[in-house]
Write a protein that holds these residues in place. Structure first.
Motif: not given
Length: 385
Positions: A313, A167-168, A242, A264, A238, A143, A311
């Motif tokens: 972004f 962020g997924r 974060t 996220e 998250a 991340f 992931i």
């Protein structure tokens, strides 16, 4: 020059053994490393189990014996510690590394403790040149470096960073580590005793003393993400990731902007099915019940090798333009990928020719150099479009 490039403290634990195995298999020569822990007998067993050379040095050290920790860190350029929860077993080691100018990397996902260590040891680490780097596993390297990579591309393409990044987590196969579960339980217990810890846990800027940025999304409830046209759900990691991303921004001189907004979440799916899945994810506790992972235990090699993560972004520019970065890993996040990431971060520190002492994030201190190393040695991928 120190006697060892790297000392793995906690090498008899499940994750520590995987770190040692990675070094033994990937660097049969060229890296001076040792294994450390409380029990010489268990260290000998692990050394044989992973096929490390019979002359791989073993060091006896115990978190309850500060003198043994000091003696250990004075022999190392960088110490890797997998001994958690860090709020219970890590404070003396951070203090020893800060005092002796020794590099330090861990797998910490305990933001309140991290903030306490920043307050207590940042000045000393700067003075001695010690480079203290927290969160060098799945939380939070993919991340931290994913956002860094996206922002580098945004600056190259648009001349400025993206003020909004999402962020997924699109897919993930594998379990969270037993250490993560133990850390969460220790954090909740500490928060029950001290309301100040609750404030740190709930603040996006808990790791950026002196800086408070723009209002941030909570990510605590399912929602429809219009950018992805899909439903998204809360992501359990998250709350730590974060905070680390915001710390990187501040350590880099607000390189993402003072108005930077980041969250996220997990992608649950499309339409009514996606909504139902997002609501189910929000209700699910991966650490509850008898199936919750236990410290010292973990998945088989076959299970680790079958794991992966993906992931996305998404950077959104002020005019609505979009830029994407995808980060992938080729092993399960909690063990297989994490053990490789922390090992390579330590070696990146060994080879880093700077003396920028302090308490860092991987992205802020090592950045693109670490990213390239993880691509080459740890099975991560970074693709921007």
């Amino acid at each position: 020059m120190r006697e060892f490039d790297v000392v793995i403290y906690g090498a008899t634990g499940f994750t520590g053994r995987l770190v040692a195995e990675h070094l033994a298999q990937t660097y049969p020569t060229g890296v001076r490393w040792a294994m450390a822990g409380r029990s010489p007998g268990k260290l000998e067993e692990v050394r044989a189990l992973i096929g490390a050379p019979a002359d791989t040095p073993l060091i006896t050290a115990d978190s309850d014996d500060p003198a043994s920790l000091r003696a250990m860190v004075e022999r190392a350029t960088v110490v890797i510690t997998t001994v958690g929860p860090y709020q219970l077993y890590g404070s003396a080691l951070v203090a020893a590394c800060a005092a002796t100018g020794t590099g330090y990397v861990d797998l910490c996902g305990e933001p309140a403790w991290m903030r306490h260590m920043i307050d207590a040891h940042e000045a000393e680490a700067r003075r001695t040149g010690a480079r203290i780097v927290f969160s060098c596993g799945f939380d939070s390297i993919p991340f931290d470096l994913g956002v860094l990579t996206l922002q580098e591309a945004a600056k190259a393409r648009y001349g400025r960073p993206a003020p909004r990044v999402k962020g997924r987590v699109r897919s993930m196969q594998g379990t969270f580590s037993g250490g993560t579960a133990a850390s969460l339980k220790a954090t909740l217990a500490a928060a029950a005793r001290d309301p100040a810890i609750v404030r740190l846990l709930t603040s996006p800027f808990a790791l950026t003393p002196g800086f408070t940025g723009a209002h941030q999304p909570t990510g605590l409830i399912p929602e429809y993400d219009a950018t992805l046209q899909a439903w998204v759900a809360p992501f359990v990691m998250a709350p730590i990731n974060t905070k680390n991303v915001h710390r990187t921004n501040v350590l880099l001189g607000e390189a993402y902007g003072a108005d930077f907004v980041y969250d996220e979440m997990m992608v649950a799916g499309l339409g009514d099915i996606g909504k139902a899945a997002a609501e189910a994810i929000a209700r699910f506790n991966p650490f509850a019940g008898d199936k919750a992972p236990k410290p010292g235990e973990g998945p088989s090699k076959a299970e680790r090798d079958a794991g992966h993560y993906d992931i996305l972004f998404v950077g959104i520019m002020p005019d609505g333009s979009r830029i994407d970065t995808v980060v992938t890993g080729d092993r399960d996040p909690g063990y297989g990928s994490t053990s490789k990431m922390i090992a390579e971060t330590a070696l990146c520190l060994v080879e880093d020719d700077t003396t920028r002492g302090g308490i860092w994030t991987p992205g802020a201190l090592l950045g693109a150099t670490l990213r390239d190393r993880l691509i080459a040695k740890a099975g991560l991928g970074f693709v921007t479009s």
